[in-house]
Design an enzyme around this catalytic site. Sequence first.
Site, PDB file in Angstrom:
ATOM      1  N   ASP A 100       0.825  -1.209   0.000  1.00  0.00           N
ATOM      2  CA  ASP A 100       0.000   0.000   0.000  1.00  0.00           C
ATOM      3  C   ASP A 100       0.859   1.259   0.000  1.00  0.00           C
ATOM      4  O   ASP A 100       0.682   2.137  -0.844  1.00  0.00           O
ATOM      5  CB  ASP A 100      -0.932   0.002   1.211  1.00  0.00           C
ATOM      6  CG  ASP A 100      -1.911  -1.159   1.179  1.00  0.00           C
ATOM      7  OD1 ASP A 100      -2.371  -1.512   0.071  1.00  0.00           O
ATOM      8  OD2 ASP A 100      -2.215  -1.721   2.244  1.00  0.00           O
ATOM      9  N   HIS A 131       4.748  20.870   5.303  1.00  0.00           N
ATOM     10  CA  HIS A 131       3.550  21.111   4.499  1.00  0.00           C
ATOM     11  C   HIS A 131       2.673  19.868   4.515  1.00  0.00           C
ATOM     12  O   HIS A 131       3.058  18.835   5.077  1.00  0.00           O
ATOM     13  CB  HIS A 131       3.925  21.510   3.062  1.00  0.00           C
ATOM     14  CG  HIS A 131       4.627  20.446   2.276  1.00  0.00           C
ATOM     15  ND1 HIS A 131       5.922  20.052   2.536  1.00  0.00           N
ATOM     16  CD2 HIS A 131       4.209  19.678   1.231  1.00  0.00           C
ATOM     17  CE1 HIS A 131       6.270  19.108   1.673  1.00  0.00           C
ATOM     18  NE2 HIS A 131       5.247  18.853   0.882  1.00  0.00           N
ATOM     19  N   ASP A 134      15.512  21.281  -1.572  1.00  0.00           N
ATOM     20  CA  ASP A 134      14.720  20.441  -2.471  1.00  0.00           C
ATOM     21  C   ASP A 134      15.412  20.278  -3.830  1.00  0.00           C
ATOM     22  O   ASP A 134      15.793  21.257  -4.464  1.00  0.00           O
ATOM     23  CB  ASP A 134      13.350  21.118  -2.646  1.00  0.00           C
ATOM     24  CG  ASP A 134      12.434  20.426  -3.631  1.00  0.00           C
ATOM     25  OD1 ASP A 134      12.684  19.263  -3.979  1.00  0.00           O
ATOM     26  OD2 ASP A 134      11.441  21.067  -4.027  1.00  0.00           O
ATOM     27  N   ALA A 148      -5.099  15.077  -4.814  1.00  0.00           N
ATOM     28  CA  ALA A 148      -6.022  15.703  -3.867  1.00  0.00           C
ATOM     29  C   ALA A 148      -5.355  16.814  -3.066  1.00  0.00           C
ATOM     30  O   ALA A 148      -6.043  17.679  -2.526  1.00  0.00           O
ATOM     31  CB  ALA A 148      -6.585  14.642  -2.919  1.00  0.00           C
ATOM     32  N   HIS A 183       7.829  22.393  -7.786  1.00  0.00           N
ATOM     33  CA  HIS A 183       9.225  22.427  -7.348  1.00  0.00           C
ATOM     34  C   HIS A 183      10.046  23.348  -8.234  1.00  0.00           C
ATOM     35  O   HIS A 183       9.786  23.490  -9.439  1.00  0.00           O
ATOM     36  CB  HIS A 183       9.824  21.017  -7.392  1.00  0.00           C
ATOM     37  CG  HIS A 183       9.047  20.009  -6.605  1.00  0.00           C
ATOM     38  ND1 HIS A 183       9.355  19.675  -5.311  1.00  0.00           N
ATOM     39  CD2 HIS A 183       7.960  19.272  -6.935  1.00  0.00           C
ATOM     40  CE1 HIS A 183       8.494  18.772  -4.868  1.00  0.00           C
ATOM     41  NE2 HIS A 183       7.638  18.511  -5.838  1.00  0.00           N
TER      42      HIS A 183
END
Length: 554
Positions: A50, A73, A195, A232, A367
């Site tokens: 999963d 976040h 990042d 989502a 990004h």
Amino acid sequence: MKTVNETIKVIPLGGVGEIGKAMYVVEIDDEIFVVDSGLLFPENEMLGIDIVIPDLTYLEENKDRVKGIFLTHGHEDAIGSIAYLLQKISAPVYGSKLTIALAKTHLKELKPKQPVKFFEVTNASRMNFNRTHVTFFHVTHSIPDTLGIVFHTSEGPIVYTSEFKFDQSAQGKYAPDLAKLALLGEQGVFMLLSDSTEAERPGYTTSETVIANQLSETFYAAKGRVIVALYASNFIRIQQVLDKAKETGKKVAFAGKTLETTMKIAIDLGYMEVGEDVLIPLKETTTVDEDNLVIIVSGTQGEPLEALEKMVRKQHREVKINENDTVLITFTPSPGMEVSMYHTMNNIAKAGARVLTSAKNVHVSGHGSQEDLKMMINFLKPKYFIPVQGEYRMLIAHSKLAQQTGMQKSQIFIADKGDIVEFKNGKVRMSGRVTAGNVLIDGIGVGDVGNIVLRDRKLLSQDGIFIVVVTLDRKKRKIASGPEVLSRGFVYVRESEELLQEAQQKVKAVVEKYTEKESFEWTNIKQEIRDTLHSYLFQQTKRRPMIIPIIMEY
């Protein structure tokens, strides 16, 4: 005069060598701080898995030293494993109002063993600890209230940028705190974790205004329904869709439980602006003219491909894609899902619908690209740099960008999961490793599926299973019944009777050989049955099914 009395360690437990599963440990003397607690969606070869979460062994072994968990976040790659982490350790959790609200939804099914203290913070907050104080700054990402984290030490700040980009059009809760970034740079940043997701992409990341304009054109031109597929948690895209629907007089319905849950939270907290009478329940879409309808689609765990595939196959309960629809795929597929995405796009095209993807400016990354990443480095002017949140080639690309800004290789550390980047006695070096890796979640099982189980699942998916059942009369030393063979996913039984009969005879010969002996062990019989059948079946079929001998006695 500055006193140097700290030992500082930075340890990535996830988020390096991969996109997702972010988890970084910052140690300042005896205090441990955890930054993010993310998950990774499984790759194709992880059959039946999963989700994937970081190995939490190191934190569990040092749980008494963990002083706080800081969430940057609300995306799954930053908060998705928080419930599993809070099963192992007890520590306060810090994050913005939206991030905390989304993190709490993960605790509903897997409740922590002890009550958890949640602290809502803003870019103006300051949290004090024995060896450090922690501050925050806003960055632009695809979800509002994304925060960078700053740990203040006597050597200077340790900064984690979170996931970010620079967008000159970003406003409100999406706007970056450029003044604070500049101030940190003036103070002199000690160590930067940044990042790396788009470190291989030249230029700047496209502005969100380009997407907004394309959505307007698409909504005005569409002759039927507009179906927008997205993650989502991509709040900025959902807000744009809602805005353009209001502008063009269309109604909007949400399709997907995860989407409905996150949107209710966002709307209740004021993070999503919805025009009057724009939203309608999905079950009421049949009462709206198709020219005036937009359906926002997200699937299980926020993955929209599954929902789109059901719609195009006419298997979705409420929505079935037809030739009048315009389908906007406004996301980049997870690693390993590219083939599935192209397959779904082909099926949508076969259904006669119009398909638009990022090539038609309906999606941009959340990004920063190469120029964004260099701008962050130039803002903060770090003494040391650790590229994070990216696959290994992305970390390498980011390190080269840092060198283009003037940093030396000796100032840059490319760490793998579990590597310790340590500052001690005035020097920074790699000083060893801690336990790190992947923990696979399958249903309610946490870590009980490993490489051996995955190997068996892969074998079953490729060549099937071959079961042999024999019942022995130990007193009479003979076979009481059988051998019986059962095959699933290996050969079609009705067309392979000769093969199966020969397999039965070979098993019978093995069993009879052992029953003639004074004493015998079932383990030895089973192993010889496996070896004999492996050889015979491969010789006849060039396949290697999983062989399971079952021996019973009475």
